[in-house]
Design a protein around this motif. Structure first.
Motif: not given
Length: 125
Positions: A1-20
C-alpha cells in the motif's frame, strides 16, 4: 500500500464514520417514533485485532459514538471489547459489523499494514 492510498483512506474515514452515525441515528429515531419497539438488546463479546492503546481507544470511542451501541469493557490480553447493542439480531452479524468498523479504522492507523493480513488475524481466533 502506498502512502497516497493511505492518505486517501484517512480523508475518507470521517465520511464513513459520519455515515454510520447518521444510519444508526435514523434506526433509533424510527424505533422511537413508531409504535412498539424493535429493540433486541444484548451484550456481545467481540475479539478485536487492534493492539495499541490508541487503536483500542479509537475503536471503543467510535462504537460508543454510534447510536444504539456502547462499549462497556475492554480487555488487553487477548484484545477484546464487550459491547452493548440495542439492535442485536444475532451475535455473529453484530460482530461482523464491529469488525468492518475496525477494519476501516486499522486502514487509517496502520499506513503500511495490509487489509488482507488484518482480516486473517480474526480468522485465526
Amino acid at each position: 500500500m502506498t502512502y497516497l492510498t493511505w492518505a486517501l483512506r484517512v480523508l475518507r474515514f470521517p465520511f464513513y464514520a459520519a455515515g454510520e452515525i447518521v444510519k444508526t441515528s435514523c434506526q433509533v429515531m424510527w424505533d422511537i417514533l413508531t409504535p412498539g419497539s424493535s429493540a433486541t438488546p444484548a451484550f456481545v463479546e467481540v475479539p478485536i485485532r487492534a493492539r495499541s492503546d490508541f487503536e483500542v481507544t479509537m475503536l471503543a470511542n467510535l462504537i460508543s459514538l454510534t447510536p444504539g451501541t456502547v462499549t462497556v469493557a475492554v480487555r488487553n490480553e487477548p484484545s477484546t471489547l464487550w459491547v452493548h447493542g440495542l439492535y442485536v439480531q444475532d451475535r455473529e452479524s453484530f460482530q461482523r459489523g464491529i469488525h468492518a468498523m475496525e477494519s476501516r479504522l486499522l486502514e487509517v492507523t496502520r499506513p503500511t499494514g495490509s487489509k488482507e493480513h488484518a482480516l486473517d488475524e480474526v480468522g485465526q481466533r
